[in-house]
Design a protein around this motif. Structure first.
Motif, PDB file in Angstrom:
ATOM      1  N   ALA A  20       0.843  -1.199   0.000  1.00  0.00           N
ATOM      2  CA  ALA A  20       0.000   0.000   0.000  1.00  0.00           C
ATOM      3  C   ALA A  20       0.870   1.237   0.000  1.00  0.00           C
ATOM      4  N   GLY A  21       1.972   1.211   0.762  1.00  0.00           N
ATOM      5  CA  GLY A  21       2.871   2.359   0.817  1.00  0.00           C
ATOM      6  C   GLY A  21       3.482   2.661  -0.524  1.00  0.00           C
ATOM      7  N   SER A  22       3.992   1.639  -1.211  1.00  0.00           N
ATOM      8  CA  SER A  22       4.639   1.887  -2.505  1.00  0.00           C
ATOM      9  C   SER A  22       3.607   2.263  -3.566  1.00  0.00           C
ATOM     10  N   GLN A  23       2.397   1.727  -3.461  1.00  0.00           N
ATOM     11  CA  GLN A  23       1.341   2.131  -4.413  1.00  0.00           C
ATOM     12  C   GLN A  23       0.955   3.585  -4.214  1.00  0.00           C
ATOM     13  N   ASP A  24       0.823   3.974  -2.952  1.00  0.00           N
ATOM     14  CA  ASP A  24       0.498   5.384  -2.652  1.00  0.00           C
ATOM     15  C   ASP A  24       1.597   6.295  -3.186  1.00  0.00           C
ATOM     16  N   GLN A  25       2.834   5.867  -2.933  1.00  0.00           N
ATOM     17  CA  GLN A  25       3.978   6.677  -3.368  1.00  0.00           C
ATOM     18  C   GLN A  25       3.999   6.776  -4.894  1.00  0.00           C
ATOM     19  N   ALA A  26       3.745   5.649  -5.566  1.00  0.00           N
ATOM     20  CA  ALA A  26       3.746   5.630  -7.031  1.00  0.00           C
ATOM     21  C   ALA A  26       2.641   6.533  -7.573  1.00  0.00           C
ATOM     22  N   ARG A  27       1.471   6.441  -6.967  1.00  0.00           N
ATOM     23  CA  ARG A  27       0.336   7.255  -7.433  1.00  0.00           C
ATOM     24  C   ARG A  27       0.640   8.737  -7.264  1.00  0.00           C
ATOM     25  N   PRO A  37      -3.753  11.274 -13.264  1.00  0.00           N
ATOM     26  CA  PRO A  37      -3.539  10.008 -12.560  1.00  0.00           C
ATOM     27  C   PRO A  37      -2.996   8.910 -13.484  1.00  0.00           C
ATOM     28  N   PRO A  38      -2.364   7.893 -12.891  1.00  0.00           N
ATOM     29  CA  PRO A  38      -1.822   6.805 -13.706  1.00  0.00           C
ATOM     30  C   PRO A  38      -2.886   5.808 -14.139  1.00  0.00           C
ATOM     31  N   THR A  39      -2.611   5.066 -15.201  1.00  0.00           N
ATOM     32  CA  THR A  39      -3.449   3.914 -15.526  1.00  0.00           C
ATOM     33  C   THR A  39      -3.053   2.788 -14.576  1.00  0.00           C
ATOM     34  N   THR A  40      -3.867   1.752 -14.537  1.00  0.00           N
ATOM     35  CA  THR A  40      -3.556   0.602 -13.679  1.00  0.00           C
ATOM     36  C   THR A  40      -2.193   0.024 -14.026  1.00  0.00           C
ATOM     37  N   GLN A  41      -1.923  -0.063 -15.338  1.00  0.00           N
ATOM     38  CA  GLN A  41      -0.655  -0.644 -15.785  1.00  0.00           C
ATOM     39  C   GLN A  41       0.535   0.230 -15.374  1.00  0.00           C
ATOM     40  N   GLU A  42       0.377   1.545 -15.554  1.00  0.00           N
ATOM     41  CA  GLU A  42       1.467   2.455 -15.171  1.00  0.00           C
ATOM     42  C   GLU A  42       1.727   2.379 -13.667  1.00  0.00           C
ATOM     43  N   LEU A  43       0.637   2.304 -12.901  1.00  0.00           N
ATOM     44  CA  LEU A  43       0.778   2.228 -11.439  1.00  0.00           C
ATOM     45  C   LEU A  43       1.508   0.952 -11.036  1.00  0.00           C
ATOM     46  N   GLN A  44       1.159  -0.118 -11.721  1.00  0.00           N
ATOM     47  CA  GLN A  44       1.783  -1.418 -11.419  1.00  0.00           C
ATOM     48  C   GLN A  44       3.281  -1.377 -11.722  1.00  0.00           C
ATOM     49  N   GLN A  45       3.626  -0.815 -12.889  1.00  0.00           N
ATOM     50  CA  GLN A  45       5.048  -0.743 -13.269  1.00  0.00           C
ATOM     51  C   GLN A  45       5.837   0.097 -12.269  1.00  0.00           C
TER      52      GLN A  45
ATOM     53  N   ASP B 184      -6.605   0.386  -6.327  1.00  0.00           N
ATOM     54  CA  ASP B 184      -5.847   0.502  -5.081  1.00  0.00           C
ATOM     55  C   ASP B 184      -6.512   1.486  -4.112  1.00  0.00           C
ATOM     56  N   VAL B 185      -7.108   2.541  -4.651  1.00  0.00           N
ATOM     57  CA  VAL B 185      -7.772   3.540  -3.800  1.00  0.00           C
ATOM     58  C   VAL B 185      -9.074   2.963  -3.253  1.00  0.00           C
ATOM     59  N   VAL B 186      -9.812   2.250  -4.113  1.00  0.00           N
ATOM     60  CA  VAL B 186     -11.117   1.715  -3.709  1.00  0.00           C
ATOM     61  C   VAL B 186     -10.957   0.602  -2.681  1.00  0.00           C
ATOM     62  N   SER B 187      -9.814  -0.078  -2.717  1.00  0.00           N
ATOM     63  CA  SER B 187      -9.660  -1.251  -1.853  1.00  0.00           C
ATOM     64  C   SER B 187      -9.398  -0.884  -0.388  1.00  0.00           C
ATOM     65  N   ASN B 188      -9.092   0.397  -0.100  1.00  0.00           N
ATOM     66  CA  ASN B 188      -8.856   0.713   1.308  1.00  0.00           C
ATOM     67  C   ASN B 188     -10.189   0.956   2.039  1.00  0.00           C
ATOM     68  N   SER B 189     -10.085   1.138   3.340  1.00  0.00           N
ATOM     69  CA  SER B 189     -11.311   1.206   4.132  1.00  0.00           C
ATOM     70  C   SER B 189     -12.160   2.428   3.757  1.00  0.00           C
ATOM     71  N   GLN B 190     -11.490   3.544   3.434  1.00  0.00           N
ATOM     72  CA  GLN B 190     -12.245   4.726   3.054  1.00  0.00           C
ATOM     73  C   GLN B 190     -12.975   4.486   1.737  1.00  0.00           C
ATOM     74  N   GLY B 191     -12.322   3.738   0.833  1.00  0.00           N
ATOM     75  CA  GLY B 191     -12.940   3.405  -0.450  1.00  0.00           C
ATOM     76  C   GLY B 191     -14.228   2.619  -0.239  1.00  0.00           C
ATOM     77  N   ALA B 192     -14.186   1.692   0.709  1.00  0.00           N
ATOM     78  CA  ALA B 192     -15.385   0.884   1.001  1.00  0.00           C
ATOM     79  C   ALA B 192     -16.520   1.784   1.500  1.00  0.00           C
ATOM     80  N   ALA B 193     -16.173   2.767   2.332  1.00  0.00           N
ATOM     81  CA  ALA B 193     -17.193   3.700   2.839  1.00  0.00           C
ATOM     82  C   ALA B 193     -17.743   4.553   1.700  1.00  0.00           C
ATOM     83  N   ASP B 194     -16.870   4.940   0.780  1.00  0.00           N
ATOM     84  CA  ASP B 194     -17.314   5.758  -0.346  1.00  0.00           C
ATOM     85  C   ASP B 194     -18.260   4.974  -1.266  1.00  0.00           C
ATOM     86  N   ILE B 195     -17.986   3.684  -1.409  1.00  0.00           N
ATOM     87  CA  ILE B 195     -18.881   2.852  -2.228  1.00  0.00           C
ATOM     88  C   ILE B 195     -20.293   2.877  -1.626  1.00  0.00           C
ATOM     89  N   VAL B 196     -20.356   2.776  -0.303  1.00  0.00           N
ATOM     90  CA  VAL B 196     -21.666   2.812   0.375  1.00  0.00           C
ATOM     91  C   VAL B 196     -22.336   4.164   0.148  1.00  0.00           C
TER      92      VAL B 196
END
Lengths: 374, 236
Positions: A20-27, A37-45, B184-196
């Protein structure tokens, strides 16, 4: 058994937290560098590279996108092309040239003295040709949907400008419109120093310099008080006026820059009756009186006198403050704040050193800044 | 889009913004801590001590944070996209070209109502309103394009009324948010609340509405605009 299970859960939780930390940092890195914002693929890379410890490699993914040039670098360049420092101005020859030099990793110190100009490619130029009297070529390029990566190409400035001199952006139309248009060309000095060594004129004030080069249009006794001139006016004019001689042959007339190597435009020596014994500009031989006194801190490394804007540009680009200023501007753009703490100033110093050592590569500077604050 | 719907969207967006900004600040602190544990980072990337990014924190908190070994100094925790970044972001997320004439007209009309800097403090209610209106324009154009709307709402049958098309509103919202905000954003807890939150919005908008295909598109345009104008999409 219970302990084993607990360890497994804790291990999974830690791995998940690191991801989660590295994904946040990448985003965040992608958002700040590409503006979108990045695409899913760009974020993954990017996440994979961050997890592998390759932060710079991750930063280079957004840096190689179209929007890095069309948004981030354009917004880095745009404020330098107008007196108000506004982002909201059309693309012009100065901002296009800055974008192009960043794109092609041209050593960025050359922005102040090279015979360079970026325009639309041949196909685009065939329908909307470059003009020395309008900005249409660039304004339409911006709204045409053409790619900055592929359709913005380098040219020899002297082959298009119609001028017998090329001093990087200082001989481009947008610069002329902003800084040679009317006035006395002191703006050209003020904004070149503000934009490229991050020192506006107030920061350069020094009352200890000789006033021998201050022109005739500056009152030596404002409101009848000579001390006011010495205490306030001379602080800026003593250093600025001898530097502004570099631009003594320039004007902006008929929507275009004019350069008259053997003639000083009337505006340069106007208002002679304010103080008739003041300095009369007769050529473009400039002098830098700020190499001594408090402005030594600029770190002047080049010649302290010279002729015309090309040599002036070399002097500014050779200062210690030039790479530091570029590092500060990029840091602000990427990190969204002004460096103020000792730690941040240390980072700026590192970035500036790296920028200079890496042949003034702006893409590398953006990447390094992102790895240091994101 | 009628005034009532715009008003409702604004209410939802303000709520989503507040929730997500709080979550973003929390995530930033969490990220700092998780980076402190990352073993694979080189020494030259760990040079600086993190600085406090919140001006009103007490000295005790500063001391606590300074004791952590951080990857680098933290950036400003969050910024808002400026007008050009917002337009290009909406274009990338919806697939609608920023040069579409409906979009360019809306941008020209709304430009002064969009943020002119990345400074979060410039995000006034008037700016949120401008962003929401622009988001509605992008979503309106996207809903009129079969390919683009299928990308935003995969599996939704736009040829039938909401009773059938939106029988599972939560799935539609989850797919939308994954596409617009990122999985990745939707999968966190806040994302779940936003879906609701957004699912509730969709359900409430469905009440008493005609069961027509046009209404399905209208309703999904509304949730699209709410998602697009929310903080995961407009902050950086």
């Amino acid at each position: 058994m219970a302990t084993k299970r607990l360890i497994t859960i804790l291990t999974l939780a830690t791995a998940s937290q690191a991801l989660a930390g590295s994904q946040d940092q990448a985003r965040k890195m992608y958002n700040r560098l590409a503006g979108v914002p990045p695409t899913t693929q760009e974020l993954q890379q990017m996440t994979q590279k961050i997890d592998a410890g390759d932060l710079k490699g991750a930063a280079m993914i957004p840096i190689e996108t179209e929007t890095f040039l069309s948004i981030t670098v354009k917004q880095f360049a745009a404020p330098m092309t107008n007196v108000d420092g506004s982002l909201d101005v059309p693309l012009n020859d100065m901002s296009a040239t800055i974008i192009g030099m960043v794109k092609d990793r041209v050593p960025f110190d050359r922005i102040l003295f090279d015979d360079v100009l970026y325009t639309g490619d041949d196909n685009y130029s065939a329908t909307t040709p470059y003009s020395t009297t309008t900005n249409d070529h660039f304004a339409r390029f911006e709204t045409s949907g053409l790619s900055y990566k592929t359709n913005l190409v380098t040219r020899q400035q002297s082959s298009l400008s119609g001028l017998s001199i090329s001093a990087g952006v200082m001989t481009l139309r947008a610069f002329g419109d902003a800084y040679y248009n009317a006035g006395t060309n002191r703006r050209a000095v003020r904004y070149t120093l503000k934009n490229f060594i991050c020192r506006d004129i107030e920061k350069l004030t020094d009352n200890t310099r000789s006033d021998m080069f201050i022109r005739r249009d500056v009152d030596r006794a404002p409101a009848g008080v000579p001390a006011t001139f010495r205490a306030q006016c001379a602080g800026c004019h003593a250093g600025m006026d001898p530097l502004s001689k570099a631009f003594a042959n320039f004007d902006f007339v008929g929507n275009r820059i004019t350069y008259t190597p053997n003639t000083i435009p009337d505006k340069i020596n106007r208002n002679a009756d304010v103080f008739p014994l003041g300095y009369v500009t007769q050529d473009d031989n400039w002098r830098n009186l700020w190499i001594e006194g408090p402005n030594q801190s600029v770190g002047w490394n080049g010649a302290s006198e010279g002729k015309g804007p090309v040599e002036f540009g070399h002097m500014v680009a050779a200062t210690d403050s030039f790479p530091t200023c570029m590092a500060e501007k990029v840091f602000q753009k990427v990190c969204l704040r002004t460096p103020t703490t000792d730690d941040e100033k240390s980072v700026i110093s590192d970035l500036a050193d790296g920028f200079k050592a890496n042949n003034y590569d702006m893409k590398d500077l953006f990447a390094q800044a992102a790895t240091r604050c994101l | 889009m009628n005034t009532l719907t715009i008003k409702r969207l604004l209410q939802v967006n303000v709520a989503l913004l507040a929730l997500n900004l709080l979550a973003a600040c929390g995530a930033e602190n969490s990220r700092k801590r998780s980076h402190a544990q990352a073993p694979q980072l080189s020494d030259d990337q760990t040079a600086s001590v993190p600085q406090d990014t919140e001006p009103n924190k007490g000295d005790d908190k500063k001391t606590e944070e300074s004791s952590e070994t951080s990857l680098t100094m933290p950036s400003a925790a969050i910024g808002v996209r400026n007008f050009e970044q917002i337009v290009q972001t909406f274009a990338k997320l919806t697939g609608v070209s920023a040069r579409n004439t409906t979009v360019t007209t809306a941008v020209a009309d709304l430009k002064s109502s969009l943020p002119d800097s990345n400074d979060m403090r410039t995000l006034t209610p008037a700016k949120i309103s401008g962003i929401t209106k622009l988001a509605a324009t992008f979503c309106d154009v996207a809903m009129a394009d079969a390919t683009l709307r299928a990308k935003l709402y995969p599996g939704i049958n736009f040829g039938v009324g909401p009773t059938q098309a939106l029988a599972d509103p939560k799935s539609a919202i989850t797919a939308l948010l994954q596409n617009v905000w990122g999985a990745d954003v939707v999968s966190n807890s806040q994302g779940a609340a936003d879906i609701v939150t957004l699912t509730d919005l969709l359900k409430s908008m469905m009440v008493g509405k005609a069961n027509t295909a046009a209404m399905t598109a209208n309703l999904l345009m509304g949730t699209c605009a709410a998602a697009l104008a929310s903080s995961p999409a407009i902050t950086l």
